[in-house]
Design a protein around this motif. Structure first.
Motif, PDB file in Angstrom:
ATOM      1  N   TRP A 154      58.356 -61.295  13.887  1.00 49.93           N
ATOM      2  CA  TRP A 154      58.930 -59.650  13.605  1.00 49.93           C
ATOM      3  C   TRP A 154      57.572 -59.106  12.664  1.00 49.93           C
ATOM      4  O   TRP A 154      57.355 -59.241  12.191  1.00 49.93           O
ATOM      5  CB  TRP A 154      59.796 -60.358  13.017  1.00 49.93           C
ATOM      6  N   ALA A 171      57.377 -56.251  11.440  1.00 50.31           N
ATOM      7  CA  ALA A 171      57.803 -55.907  10.261  1.00 50.31           C
ATOM      8  C   ALA A 171      57.831 -54.427  10.146  1.00 50.31           C
ATOM      9  O   ALA A 171      58.903 -53.355  10.244  1.00 50.31           O
ATOM     10  CB  ALA A 171      58.571 -56.791   8.799  1.00 50.31           C
ATOM     11  N   GLN A 172      56.855 -54.040   9.928  1.00 48.33           N
ATOM     12  CA  GLN A 172      55.521 -52.910   9.826  1.00 48.33           C
ATOM     13  C   GLN A 172      54.623 -53.057   9.925  1.00 48.33           C
ATOM     14  O   GLN A 172      53.747 -53.566   9.329  1.00 48.33           O
ATOM     15  CB  GLN A 172      56.244 -53.111   8.190  1.00 48.33           C
ATOM     16  N   GLN A 219      53.493 -49.644  16.266  1.00 51.92           N
ATOM     17  CA  GLN A 219      54.231 -50.775  16.496  1.00 51.92           C
ATOM     18  C   GLN A 219      54.480 -51.359  18.017  1.00 51.92           C
ATOM     19  O   GLN A 219      54.394 -52.354  18.016  1.00 51.92           O
ATOM     20  CB  GLN A 219      55.248 -50.422  15.723  1.00 51.92           C
ATOM     21  N   SER A 228      59.441 -58.786  18.828  1.00 50.54           N
ATOM     22  CA  SER A 228      60.541 -58.289  18.246  1.00 50.54           C
ATOM     23  C   SER A 228      60.413 -57.374  16.479  1.00 50.54           C
ATOM     24  O   SER A 228      59.659 -57.547  15.992  1.00 50.54           O
ATOM     25  CB  SER A 228      61.912 -58.513  17.746  1.00 50.54           C
ATOM     26  N   THR A 229      60.413 -55.633  17.065  1.00 52.65           N
ATOM     27  CA  THR A 229      60.345 -55.401  15.794  1.00 52.65           C
ATOM     28  C   THR A 229      61.827 -55.114  14.708  1.00 52.65           C
ATOM     29  O   THR A 229      61.607 -54.854  13.487  1.00 52.65           O
ATOM     30  CB  THR A 229      60.496 -53.853  16.471  1.00 52.65           C
ATOM     31  N   GLN A 230      62.492 -55.806  15.192  1.00 52.04           N
ATOM     32  CA  GLN A 230      64.340 -56.301  14.163  1.00 52.04           C
ATOM     33  C   GLN A 230      63.898 -58.027  14.069  1.00 52.04           C
ATOM     34  O   GLN A 230      63.770 -58.686  15.165  1.00 52.04           O
ATOM     35  CB  GLN A 230      65.208 -55.933  14.740  1.00 52.04           C
ATOM     36  N   PRO A 231      64.192 -58.598  13.041  1.00 53.03           N
ATOM     37  CA  PRO A 231      64.723 -59.852  12.499  1.00 53.03           C
ATOM     38  C   PRO A 231      66.161 -60.168  13.237  1.00 53.03           C
ATOM     39  O   PRO A 231      66.768 -59.454  13.324  1.00 53.03           O
ATOM     40  CB  PRO A 231      65.242 -60.263  10.645  1.00 53.03           C
ATOM     41  N   ILE A 232      65.715 -60.937  14.222  1.00 51.55           N
ATOM     42  CA  ILE A 232      66.716 -61.764  14.800  1.00 51.55           C
ATOM     43  C   ILE A 232      67.044 -63.643  13.886  1.00 51.55           C
ATOM     44  O   ILE A 232      66.510 -64.072  13.664  1.00 51.55           O
ATOM     45  CB  ILE A 232      66.207 -62.696  16.428  1.00 51.55           C
ATOM     46  N   SER A 251      66.068 -63.995   8.166  1.00 54.31           N
ATOM     47  CA  SER A 251      64.476 -64.267   8.207  1.00 54.31           C
ATOM     48  C   SER A 251      63.955 -65.538   8.185  1.00 54.31           C
ATOM     49  O   SER A 251      62.096 -65.358   8.905  1.00 54.31           O
ATOM     50  CB  SER A 251      64.088 -63.276   6.963  1.00 54.31           C
ATOM     51  N   GLN A 305      56.513 -63.591  10.403  1.00 51.97           N
ATOM     52  CA  GLN A 305      56.764 -61.816  10.047  1.00 51.97           C
ATOM     53  C   GLN A 305      55.576 -61.788   9.472  1.00 51.97           C
ATOM     54  O   GLN A 305      54.113 -62.442   9.142  1.00 51.97           O
ATOM     55  CB  GLN A 305      56.813 -61.818   8.561  1.00 51.97           C
TER      56      GLN A 305
END
Length: 220
Positions: A78, A80-81, A119, A136-140, A143, A148
């Motif tokens: 992920w 995340a940022q 990103q 991914s840019t979103q968690p699946i 967490s 991350q």
């Protein structure tokens, strides 16, 4: 008849103005088709980390198709940022003119927010380098199912000595353990101008993605 000529002239002038645009030039980080997408995966199988994956398009075309029922059998990363320092957060490309002075371009602008471009490019690079991993840019899921990644950029600009600077630090969280890795790349521009600067910055950013991918392989 005269009215028709005036209308035609006005239309030509309007179209000419649209073609000229607003006088600004807009830049997007380039994405190239992945040609070495399996390199890092192969290297990882041999317990080394010297390979390098190439970038792909922002849609992650090189990534292995993901299905909900296959999630348990795949690693997940992920992103995340990705954040940038305040002096990089504007629309204009930044150029360092001396050891203490920086200028922000007024007419050479990022086509979309720099953080967003970085990103997207990072996800594309990692997807190409780690074909067996869902990036991914979103968690699946929860967490805890995903590694991350967070990146802070403190330098992403051109410099007076003809080099492009890509600088910052990334944090990779794996099983509750945080791996911190600073990076400080200075790459020579092959040509002058903003086009060459953007391409060189993209090259440096791809190298950062390769470093992350190497570490990800090493810990998984």
């Amino acid at each position: 008849m005269q009215k028709g000529r005036l209308l035609a002239l006005a239309t030509v002038l309007l179209l000419s103005g649209c073609a000229t645009g607003d006088g600004n030039t807009y830049y997007q980080l380039p994405f190239e088709p992945a040609s070495n997408a399996t390199t890092l995966a192969t290297v990882g199988a041999n317990a080394t980390a010297s390979g390098a994956g190439s970038a792909t398009d922002a849609q992650g075309a090189a990534a292995t198709p993901f299905h909900a029922d296959s999630r348990a059998g795949r690693r997940q990363l992920w992103v995340a940022q990705v954040s940038v320092a305040d002096f990089l957060a504007g629309n204009g490309l930044v150029y360092q003119t001396s050891d203490v002075q920086y200028n922000t371009a007024r007419n050479n602008l990022w086509a979309s927010p720099l953080e967003q471009q970085l990103q997207q490019a990072l996800v594309a690079n990692l997807s190409a380098a780690l074909p067996g991993t869902l990036v991914s840019t979103q968690p699946i899921g929860s967490s805890g199912d995903s590694d991350q990644l967070a990146v802070t950029i403190t330098g992403f600009h051109g410099r007076y000595d003809g080099r492009a600077v890509v600088q910052g630090v990334w944090l990779l969280t794996h099983d509750g353990r945080v791996i911190r890795q600073p990076f400080n790349l200075t790459l020579p521009q092959k040509k002058d101008g903003y086009d060459a600067l953007v391409r060189t910055l993209a090259q440096g950013w791809e190298t950062v993605g390769q470093q992350v991918a190497q570490e990800f392989i090493a810990i998984n």
